[in-house]
Enzyme design. Structure first.
Site, PDB file in Angstrom:
ATOM      1  N   LYS A 112      -6.196  -7.682   9.007  1.00  0.00           N
ATOM      2  CA  LYS A 112      -6.279  -6.284   8.547  1.00  0.00           C
ATOM      3  C   LYS A 112      -6.093  -6.258   7.032  1.00  0.00           C
ATOM      4  O   LYS A 112      -4.985  -6.315   6.516  1.00  0.00           O
ATOM      5  CB  LYS A 112      -5.217  -5.392   9.202  1.00  0.00           C
ATOM      6  CG  LYS A 112      -5.609  -3.920   9.030  1.00  0.00           C
ATOM      7  CD  LYS A 112      -4.450  -2.976   8.944  1.00  0.00           C
ATOM      8  CE  LYS A 112      -3.799  -2.900   7.615  1.00  0.00           C
ATOM      9  NZ  LYS A 112      -4.607  -2.327   6.501  1.00  0.00           N
TER      10      LYS A 112
ATOM     11  N   GLY B 224       4.148  -4.798  -0.195  1.00  0.00           N
ATOM     12  CA  GLY B 224       5.361  -4.284  -0.826  1.00  0.00           C
ATOM     13  C   GLY B 224       6.622  -4.553  -0.016  1.00  0.00           C
ATOM     14  O   GLY B 224       6.574  -4.756   1.207  1.00  0.00           O
TER      15      GLY B 224
ATOM     16  N   GLU C 233       5.290 -12.211   1.965  1.00  0.00           N
ATOM     17  CA  GLU C 233       5.257 -12.349   0.499  1.00  0.00           C
ATOM     18  C   GLU C 233       5.336 -10.943  -0.065  1.00  0.00           C
ATOM     19  O   GLU C 233       4.396 -10.161   0.062  1.00  0.00           O
ATOM     20  CB  GLU C 233       3.973 -13.069   0.066  1.00  0.00           C
ATOM     21  CG  GLU C 233       4.095 -13.755  -1.279  1.00  0.00           C
ATOM     22  CD  GLU C 233       3.778 -12.874  -2.468  1.00  0.00           C
ATOM     23  OE1 GLU C 233       4.511 -11.872  -2.697  1.00  0.00           O
ATOM     24  OE2 GLU C 233       2.795 -13.174  -3.159  1.00  0.00           O
TER      25      GLU C 233
ATOM     26  N   CYS D  15       1.688  -9.933  -8.209  1.00  0.00           N
ATOM     27  CA  CYS D  15       3.052 -10.094  -7.672  1.00  0.00           C
ATOM     28  C   CYS D  15       3.919 -10.941  -8.581  1.00  0.00           C
ATOM     29  O   CYS D  15       5.130 -10.764  -8.624  1.00  0.00           O
ATOM     30  CB  CYS D  15       3.005 -10.659  -6.261  1.00  0.00           C
ATOM     31  SG  CYS D  15       2.025 -12.144  -6.107  1.00  0.00           S
TER      32      CYS D  15
ATOM     33  N   GLU E 273       9.841  -3.039  -8.531  1.00  0.00           N
ATOM     34  CA  GLU E 273       8.514  -3.533  -8.891  1.00  0.00           C
ATOM     35  C   GLU E 273       7.609  -2.324  -9.127  1.00  0.00           C
ATOM     36  O   GLU E 273       7.167  -1.686  -8.172  1.00  0.00           O
ATOM     37  CB  GLU E 273       7.977  -4.389  -7.745  1.00  0.00           C
ATOM     38  CG  GLU E 273       6.707  -5.105  -8.076  1.00  0.00           C
ATOM     39  CD  GLU E 273       6.083  -5.772  -6.862  1.00  0.00           C
ATOM     40  OE1 GLU E 273       5.948  -5.107  -5.819  1.00  0.00           O
ATOM     41  OE2 GLU E 273       5.700  -6.947  -6.963  1.00  0.00           O
TER      42      GLU E 273
HETATM   43  O1  TXE Z   1       1.531  -1.704  -0.174  1.00  0.00           O
HETATM   44  P1  TXE Z   1       1.781  -1.951   1.354  1.00  0.00           P
HETATM   45  P2  TXE Z   1       1.081  -0.423  -0.990  1.00  0.00           P
HETATM   46  C1  TXE Z   1       3.849  -3.680  -3.867  1.00  0.00           C
HETATM   47  C2  TXE Z   1       3.706  -2.930  -5.174  1.00  0.00           C
HETATM   48  C3  TXE Z   1       3.135  -1.625  -4.740  1.00  0.00           C
HETATM   49  C4  TXE Z   1       3.853  -1.427  -3.421  1.00  0.00           C
HETATM   50  C5  TXE Z   1       3.208  -0.437  -2.481  1.00  0.00           C
HETATM   51  O2  TXE Z   1       4.978  -2.747  -5.746  1.00  0.00           O
HETATM   52  O3  TXE Z   1       3.415  -0.592  -5.647  1.00  0.00           O
HETATM   53  O4  TXE Z   1       3.863  -2.702  -2.843  1.00  0.00           O
HETATM   54  O5  TXE Z   1       1.825  -0.736  -2.354  1.00  0.00           O
HETATM   55  C6  TXE Z   1      -0.474  -2.541   5.261  1.00  0.00           C
HETATM   56  N1  TXE Z   1       2.542  -2.039   9.385  1.00  0.00           N
HETATM   57  N2  TXE Z   1       2.754  -4.616  -3.627  1.00  0.00           N
HETATM   58  O6  TXE Z   1       1.637   0.817  -0.415  1.00  0.00           O
HETATM   59  O7  TXE Z   1       2.145  -0.736   2.092  1.00  0.00           O
HETATM   60  C7  TXE Z   1      -1.417  -1.818   4.341  1.00  0.00           C
HETATM   61  O8  TXE Z   1      -2.387  -1.116   5.078  1.00  0.00           O
HETATM   62  C8  TXE Z   1       1.616  -2.955   9.104  1.00  0.00           C
HETATM   63  C9  TXE Z   1       3.066  -5.996  -3.880  1.00  0.00           C
HETATM   64  O9  TXE Z   1      -0.369  -0.499  -1.178  1.00  0.00           O
HETATM   65  O10 TXE Z   1       2.738  -3.087   1.382  1.00  0.00           O
HETATM   66  C10 TXE Z   1      -1.970  -2.981   3.536  1.00  0.00           C
HETATM   67  O11 TXE Z   1      -2.956  -3.670   4.278  1.00  0.00           O
HETATM   68  N3  TXE Z   1       0.885  -2.954   7.977  1.00  0.00           N
HETATM   69  C11 TXE Z   1       2.059  -6.888  -3.345  1.00  0.00           C
HETATM   70  C12 TXE Z   1      -0.760  -3.875   3.376  1.00  0.00           C
HETATM   71  O12 TXE Z   1       0.140  -3.495   4.407  1.00  0.00           O
HETATM   72  C13 TXE Z   1       1.115  -1.988   7.072  1.00  0.00           C
HETATM   73  C14 TXE Z   1       0.669  -6.466  -3.310  1.00  0.00           C
HETATM   74  C15 TXE Z   1      -0.043  -3.745   2.030  1.00  0.00           C
HETATM   75  O13 TXE Z   1       0.335  -2.419   1.856  1.00  0.00           O
HETATM   76  C16 TXE Z   1       2.084  -0.989   7.309  1.00  0.00           C
HETATM   77  C17 TXE Z   1       0.491  -5.036  -3.085  1.00  0.00           C
HETATM   78  C18 TXE Z   1       2.817  -1.047   8.531  1.00  0.00           C
HETATM   79  N4  TXE Z   1       3.770  -0.166   8.834  1.00  0.00           N
HETATM   80  C19 TXE Z   1       1.522  -4.164  -3.275  1.00  0.00           C
HETATM   81  N5  TXE Z   1       2.095  -0.167   6.240  1.00  0.00           N
HETATM   82  C20 TXE Z   1       2.251  -8.356  -3.532  1.00  0.00           C
HETATM   83  N6  TXE Z   1       3.243  -8.949  -2.864  1.00  0.00           N
HETATM   84  O14 TXE Z   1       1.477  -9.002  -4.206  1.00  0.00           O
HETATM   85  C21 TXE Z   1       1.182  -0.622   5.370  1.00  0.00           C
HETATM   86  N7  TXE Z   1       0.570  -1.722   5.873  1.00  0.00           N
END
Ligand code: TXE
Length: 489
Positions: free
Chosen positions: A174, A228, A249, A283, A384
């Site tokens: 996904k 996140g 991660e 990240c 972050e």
């Molecule tokens: O990330 P999410 P978001 C951090 C960065 C950013 C914050 C929020 O600080 O501002 O995260 O970003 C899926 N069950 N990073 O809201 O929610 C979602 O659909 C299962 C760091 O965009 O973490 C997407 O595919 N899956 C980072 C994925 O999780 C779920 C890179 C990431 O989304 C879910 C990006 C749930 N309950 C953001 N909720 C890095 N580590 O590099 C969401 N998703």
């Protein structure tokens, strides 16, 4: 052609939902894609489960699985231009950066392909008893839910898909709902490379609707997630009732430490790249600049002067050096972090607002921002923000530098700049981070493990440990001369 891929078939969502994808650089529509719901998620998990329990993939010889990954690497190189363009339209990132990503992705498939082909993971144990044949073999974990974010969409997908398949697992992928296109293209390549039906499945849709069910479904054995911290905690809890294996991660708030003896020009140059690359949506971004007291004024003045000159623009603007943020919502989050930092006493040295350039008004741009005189308690230092925001703190000596650097719940990466190799060695061993760069920032190679200490995550991607995440060691003990033991004689 529909965009969900379930049990070897391209299909639309059961309830007919779709989602429009727009380019963050200018808001132009990119495409409308199918949007899965819970029924599609259940069908994808069922297909992956069946393919694992009854299909050929987990029983395919390792060398053959490795060769499939090598074919995918070749196809990625062949189709690089299409992939890079799709990635740039979804993310708004510069085309040249997407092209670099595609090379890295092909290398990742090639690395895991060769690792799997080389085999040699079976271990023979000398039990001291010649009648016993004792071996440890590595089997696939099972059905893997792979959930990926929007900043490096296909790169982070490759880091999961390549080892998962290489180890003989089946998966449900996904990708982020914001950036689905390169995942669709990858599934087409896997199909072309000969992956059997059900071994790889693709769901497009939101985290709440289709991400969540694939983290709780009892037919899933492992969840690998990049995203996140808040979502990571939620996924860890969701996976607990069925005790799934998890790999997380969750980003970082990475220090970039500059000692007074650093090569000034190079350290300034890298300090900018460390945090402003891809508008800070990385990240491992070096978002916390820690600079030694006596160097502070000159160093920050130079960083600010150069940050003001960074040209912003869309994927195909050859003058641009960085691009937009992923969404309006994400930009608003960064704006609120900057506002909080200023309210808490940080000094705005540049940026701190949207650009004036009328050509950029339809995109989610934010100027490279430097906040000086920051302190560890500020939320803009602690959290972050994931945007083009550098916070600056000063330190007096090595101990204070290390204390500030480690004063974070995260532990993904960190960099340090000095010409004193003993100091570099000492500090690198004292930093609590999964990757430390000395006189460099951001490089990684597929042979070396990537991942975080503390709340930056669980487990590692890349390297041999990145394959091991997707394997279960099994000890097989064969007694070649069994005799009654008479324990209860
Ligand atoms: O990330 P999410 P978001 C951090 C960065 C950013 C914050 C929020 O600080 O501002 O995260 O970003 C899926 N069950 N990073 O809201 O929610 C979602 O659909 C299962 C760091 O965009 O973490 C997407 O595919 N899956 C980072 C994925 O999780 C779920 C890179 C990431 O989304 C879910 C990006 C749930 N309950 C953001 N909720 C890095 N580590 O590099 C969401 N998703």
């Amino acid at each position: 052609m529909p965009e969900l891929f379930i049990d070897g078939r391209w299909t639309a969502a059961v309830d007919g939902q779709v989602r429009e994808i727009r380019c963050p650089a200018d808001g132009t529509p990119v495409a409308t894609v199918d949007e899965a719901g819970p029924k599609d998620a259940a069908a994808a998990v069922a297909a992956a489960r069946d393919a694992f329990d009854r299909g050929p993939w987990p029983r395919t010889p390792a060398a053959e699985r490795g060769r499939l990954l090598l074919r995918v690497a070749d196809f990625l190189e062949r189709d690089k231009a299409d992939f890079a363009r799709a990635e740039s339209l979804d993310t708004g990132k510069r085309l040249v950066e997407s092209e670099i990503d595609m090379d890295d992705i092909a290398n990742c498939f090639r690395y895991f392909g060769n690792l799997v082909c080389a085999g040699g993971t079976e271990r023979v144990i000398d039990t001291g008893d010649p009648a016993v044949d004792s071996r440890v073999v590595h089997e696939p974990v099972g059905v893997c839910s792979l959930i990926t974010p929007w900043n490096y969409p296909l790169l982070q997908t490759a880091w999961k898909v390549a080892p998962a398949l290489g180890a003989g697992n089946t998966f449900v992928l996904k990708p982020s709902e914001l950036t689905p296109h390169t995942a669709i293209l990858l599934m087409r390549l896997l199909e072309e490379a000969g992956l059997p039906p059900g071994a790889g499945n693709l769901l497009l849709g939101s985290g709440a609707t289709v991400g969540a069910p694939i983290t709780t479904d009892e037919r899933v054995d492992l969840v690998s997630f990049t995203g996140g911290l808040v979502t990571g905690r939620r996924i860890m809890a969701a996976a607990a009732p069925t005790v799934k294996k998890i790999a997380l991660e969750l980003g970082g708030k990475n220090p970039n430490i500059v000692f007074a003896d650093a090569d000034f020009d190079t350290a300034v140059d890298y300090a900018l790249m460390a945090v402003f690359l891809h508008s800070g949506q990385v990240c491992s971004a070096g978002a916390r600049l820690l600079v030694q007291q006596e160097l502070h004024d000159a160093f920050v003045d130079e960083v600010v002067a150069r940050a003001r000159e960074i040209p912003l623009g869309g994927p195909f603007d050859e003058n641009a050096r960085t691009g937009p943020l992923i969404s309006e919502e994400h930009r608003a989050k960064i704006e609120s972090y900057v506002a909080a930092g200023l309210a808490e006493g940080a000094v705005l040295r540049c940026g701190g607002r949207r650009p004036d350039d009328t050509a950029l008004q339809n995109g989610f741009y934010y100027l490279p921002t430097v906040l000086d005189d920051c302190t560890p308690g500020m939320s803009v230092v602690r959290d972050e923000s994931f945007g083009p925001v550098m916070t600056v703190e000063r330190f007096r000596d090595e101990d204070e530098a290390v204390a500030l650097a480690n004063d974070t719940v995260y532990g993904l990466a960190g960099g340090l700049w000095t010409q004193d190799s003993e100091l570099a060695q000492r500090v690198s061993s004292r930093l609590r981070a999964g990757t430390v760069w000395i006189n460099d920032f951001h490089p990684y190679v597929p042979q070396a493990e990537w991942g975080g200490m503390k709340q930056s995550g669980v487990g590692r991607e890349l390297g041999p440990a990145g394959l091991a995440e997707y394997q279960e060691p099994k000890h097989i003990w064969r007694n070649t001369a069994p005799r009654p033991q008479r324990w209860f004689a």
